[in-house]
Design a protein around this motif. Structure first.
Motif, PDB file in Angstrom:
ATOM      1  N   GLY A   1       0.679  -1.162   0.078  1.00 27.18           N
ATOM      2  CA  GLY A   1       0.059   0.075   0.139  1.00 27.18           C
ATOM      3  C   GLY A   1       1.018   1.310   0.015  1.00 27.18           C
ATOM      4  O   GLY A   1       2.022   1.326  -0.448  1.00 27.18           O
ATOM      5  N   PHE A   2       0.095   2.432   0.762  1.00 29.84           N
ATOM      6  CA  PHE A   2       0.996   3.671   0.515  1.00 29.84           C
ATOM      7  C   PHE A   2       0.205   4.580   1.510  1.00 29.84           C
ATOM      8  O   PHE A   2      -0.928   4.781   1.794  1.00 29.84           O
ATOM      9  N   LEU A   3       1.380   4.884   2.520  1.00 35.45           N
ATOM     10  CA  LEU A   3       0.906   5.746   3.510  1.00 35.45           C
ATOM     11  C   LEU A   3       1.469   7.419   3.265  1.00 35.45           C
ATOM     12  O   LEU A   3       2.139   7.454   2.606  1.00 35.45           O
ATOM     13  N   LYS A   4       0.657   8.111   3.981  1.00 34.66           N
ATOM     14  CA  LYS A   4       1.403   9.663   4.041  1.00 34.66           C
ATOM     15  C   LYS A   4       1.473  10.102   5.464  1.00 34.66           C
ATOM     16  O   LYS A   4       0.402   9.877   6.493  1.00 34.66           O
ATOM     17  N   THR A   5       2.617  11.050   5.776  1.00 35.26           N
ATOM     18  CA  THR A   5       2.516  11.689   7.068  1.00 35.26           C
ATOM     19  C   THR A   5       2.396  13.071   6.879  1.00 35.26           C
ATOM     20  O   THR A   5       2.824  13.652   6.093  1.00 35.26           O
ATOM     21  N   PHE A   6       1.505  13.687   7.713  1.00 29.82           N
ATOM     22  CA  PHE A   6       0.953  15.157   7.724  1.00 29.82           C
ATOM     23  C   PHE A   6       0.789  15.716   8.960  1.00 29.82           C
ATOM     24  O   PHE A   6       0.246  14.877   9.922  1.00 29.82           O
ATOM     25  N   SER A   7       0.606  16.701   8.983  1.00 27.25           N
ATOM     26  CA  SER A   7       0.119  17.684   9.830  1.00 27.25           C
ATOM     27  C   SER A   7      -0.976  18.539   9.326  1.00 27.25           C
ATOM     28  O   SER A   7      -1.403  18.671   8.043  1.00 27.25           O
ATOM     29  N   ILE A   8      -1.877  19.046  10.295  1.00 23.38           N
ATOM     30  CA  ILE A   8      -2.930  19.992   9.981  1.00 23.38           C
ATOM     31  C   ILE A   8      -2.954  21.176  10.598  1.00 23.38           C
ATOM     32  O   ILE A   8      -2.730  21.121  11.848  1.00 23.38           O
ATOM     33  N   ASP A   9      -3.151  22.491  10.149  1.00 20.26           N
ATOM     34  CA  ASP A   9      -3.275  23.450  10.845  1.00 20.26           C
ATOM     35  C   ASP A   9      -4.618  23.970  11.155  1.00 20.26           C
ATOM     36  O   ASP A   9      -5.468  23.087  10.891  1.00 20.26           O
TER      37      ASP A   9
ATOM     38  N   ASN B   1      -6.643  25.940  10.099  1.00 21.85           N
ATOM     39  CA  ASN B   1      -7.588  26.164   9.302  1.00 21.85           C
ATOM     40  C   ASN B   1      -7.805  24.866   8.367  1.00 21.85           C
ATOM     41  O   ASN B   1      -8.570  24.917   7.311  1.00 21.85           O
ATOM     42  N   GLY B   2      -7.309  23.734   8.843  1.00 32.69           N
ATOM     43  CA  GLY B   2      -7.527  22.290   8.367  1.00 32.69           C
ATOM     44  C   GLY B   2      -7.179  21.958   7.331  1.00 32.69           C
ATOM     45  O   GLY B   2      -7.097  21.023   6.557  1.00 32.69           O
ATOM     46  N   LYS B   3      -5.795  22.582   6.993  1.00 26.59           N
ATOM     47  CA  LYS B   3      -4.871  22.622   5.804  1.00 26.59           C
ATOM     48  C   LYS B   3      -3.848  21.764   6.180  1.00 26.59           C
ATOM     49  O   LYS B   3      -3.253  21.676   7.078  1.00 26.59           O
ATOM     50  N   GLU B   4      -3.810  20.703   5.055  1.00 29.79           N
ATOM     51  CA  GLU B   4      -2.661  19.534   5.329  1.00 29.79           C
ATOM     52  C   GLU B   4      -1.347  19.927   4.759  1.00 29.79           C
ATOM     53  O   GLU B   4      -1.176  20.355   3.700  1.00 29.79           O
ATOM     54  N   TYR B   5      -0.351  19.661   5.537  1.00 33.17           N
ATOM     55  CA  TYR B   5       0.960  19.630   5.225  1.00 33.17           C
ATOM     56  C   TYR B   5       1.713  18.336   5.057  1.00 33.17           C
ATOM     57  O   TYR B   5       1.800  17.722   6.202  1.00 33.17           O
ATOM     58  N   ILE B   6       1.910  17.773   4.094  1.00 31.29           N
ATOM     59  CA  ILE B   6       2.450  16.291   4.101  1.00 31.29           C
ATOM     60  C   ILE B   6       4.043  16.464   4.117  1.00 31.29           C
ATOM     61  O   ILE B   6       4.784  16.839   3.406  1.00 31.29           O
ATOM     62  N   MET B   7       4.430  15.522   5.078  1.00 34.09           N
ATOM     63  CA  MET B   7       5.854  15.543   5.346  1.00 34.09           C
ATOM     64  C   MET B   7       6.296  14.358   4.582  1.00 34.09           C
ATOM     65  O   MET B   7       7.587  14.503   4.473  1.00 34.09           O
ATOM     66  N   ASN B   8       5.873  13.490   4.358  1.00 38.13           N
ATOM     67  CA  ASN B   8       6.385  12.197   3.861  1.00 38.13           C
ATOM     68  C   ASN B   8       5.308  11.248   3.194  1.00 38.13           C
ATOM     69  O   ASN B   8       4.506  11.193   3.694  1.00 38.13           O
TER      70      ASN B   8
ATOM     71  N   ASN C   1      11.664  19.380  10.955  1.00 37.46           N
ATOM     72  CA  ASN C   1      10.931  20.653  11.821  1.00 37.46           C
ATOM     73  C   ASN C   1      11.090  21.800  10.558  1.00 37.46           C
ATOM     74  O   ASN C   1      10.416  22.508  10.135  1.00 37.46           O
ATOM     75  N   ARG C   2      12.583  21.868   9.960  1.00 43.97           N
ATOM     76  CA  ARG C   2      12.837  22.916   8.929  1.00 43.97           C
ATOM     77  C   ARG C   2      11.839  22.717   7.845  1.00 43.97           C
ATOM     78  O   ARG C   2      11.383  23.673   7.159  1.00 43.97           O
ATOM     79  N   ILE C   3      11.643  21.458   7.149  1.00 44.67           N
ATOM     80  CA  ILE C   3      10.951  21.232   6.309  1.00 44.67           C
ATOM     81  C   ILE C   3       9.559  21.557   6.267  1.00 44.67           C
ATOM     82  O   ILE C   3       8.969  22.264   5.664  1.00 44.67           O
ATOM     83  N   HIS C   4       8.961  21.352   7.585  1.00 42.41           N
ATOM     84  CA  HIS C   4       7.870  21.632   8.216  1.00 42.41           C
ATOM     85  C   HIS C   4       7.229  23.190   7.924  1.00 42.41           C
ATOM     86  O   HIS C   4       6.497  23.546   7.437  1.00 42.41           O
ATOM     87  N   ALA C   5       8.563  23.929   8.356  1.00 44.00           N
ATOM     88  CA  ALA C   5       8.387  25.288   8.396  1.00 44.00           C
ATOM     89  C   ALA C   5       8.239  25.854   7.025  1.00 44.00           C
ATOM     90  O   ALA C   5       7.624  26.795   6.572  1.00 44.00           O
TER      91      ALA C   5
END
Lengths: 192, 192
Positions: free
Chosen positions: A54-62, A64-71, B138-142
């Motif tokens: 399969g396939f996963l993603k790592t992300f944060s949410i700010d 405003n609900g916006k996703e930032y994909i780390m990996n 962390n830097r990438i996230h920023a």
DNA sequence: CGATTCTTTGAAAACAGTCAATCTGTGTGG
DNA sequence: CCACACAGATTGACTGTTTTCAAAGAATCG
């Protein structure tokens, strides 16, 4: 399935059948349906996880609900939150499945035990960390030196093998631009 | 001087005097004047380097002569090009001294020998790599989530201890914006 | 099919970069 | 000790890139 992991391991290091058994003994299989979470922000992450399918993603949410994909983590790659794992602090990230997936989980204590008893395994783990670091350095370099268009091209060049499994808006998130900008980059590229 | 390094080590791990001697025996001291290079693009980097005094930066230069700063290394931090060291490939980066500095060099083979004979040292090295990885995440996230202004503020928050030793235009380069933009951010901040 | 997700569009606004000039402070050599 | 050079910071006007927002169009899935 363990066989995928076994193949991955034997491709990189030499292991006796006892050693393989020792590893298999500490593995928990977890199946994830598309969109299902492996970790949610605030959870403490206590495993090392190998994606066997399969396939996963790592992300944060700010806020405003916006996703930032780390990996992105396709099969035969590792995933998890190293920071939470190392420090025991709650994770700042979410990990979920982009496709139906299967991950092999090894609990922190068991993982360390395997590292301590099988030196080749420990070396492998360190070399993965080393490579992850280099990959993230390259990404930082792209972020601070390239335009949106060049970052997009750079992404396609580096990840051509998986780019077509990832929706545009997730690529946009990964390289730090909006989906609309990718549309426009593509439109301009077609013109040429 | 070795004493700085010794203090650093003993602050983090336990070492016998024999072990300390073993480490001291493989160290080469290199003094650098401000603006002097430790590595230049194209060199193969074969050391691990500990900054015992001063301040270095790691950077690349594009075809227009513009600098992109990958890393700052004040005293008590490590520097070098991990990618070149690991793979033996020519470095894509330059490292030079922002201030008159002194670095302790340990050749790759000697470094590995020390890692193999002193387990605590090996653990320390891995935990540094681990931390470096988290810092770069962390830097990438920023980079992908914050505006120029917020990245600047984030930099000041994270690196308040060294921010005043770094010229503005180098901070700008590190966070991926122009020096003029920093000036304007500061001007606006004063207004408030 | 209907719902959902993903992509595309266009217009306007915000953001950050470029360029050239000026200002400021620091240090060095004569 | 002064004059000068040099590196760094600031300014303003302008340009270009990217985002935002709202809407519509395509594609995919159950």
């Amino acid at each position: 399935m363990f066989s995928v992991f076994q193949k991955y391991l034997l491709d990189k290091i030499q292991l006796s059948s006892q050693e393989l058994e020792q590893i298999e003994a500490v593995i928990k299989v977890k199946k994830l349906r598309k969109k299902q979470f492996l970790v949610q922000e605030g959870d403490v992450w206590r495993y090392n996880a190998f994606v066997s399918r399969g396939f996963l993603k790592t992300f944060s949410i700010d806020s405003n609900g916006k996703e930032y994909i780390m990996n992105f983590s396709p099969e035969n790659y590792w995933t998890g939150d190293r920071e939470s794992l190392a420090s025991g602090s709650p994770s700042r990230f979410n990990i979920d499945a982009i496709e139906d997936s299967e991950v092999l989980l090894i609990e922190k204590e068991n993982f360390e035990m395997v590292c301590n008893t099988i030196p080749q395994f420990n070396n492998l783990v360190n070399s993965i960390l080393q490579k992850s670091f280099v990959v993230s350095q390259n990404r930082i370099h792209a972020n601070i030196s390239l335009s949106a268009e060049d970052r997009y091209q750079d992404f396609l060049d580096r990840y051509s093998a998986i780019a077509n499994r990832i929706p545009q808006h997730m690529i946009a998130s990964y390289i730090g631009i909006t989906p609309e900008t990718i549309t426009r980059i593509r439109r301009n590229a077609v013109k040429k």
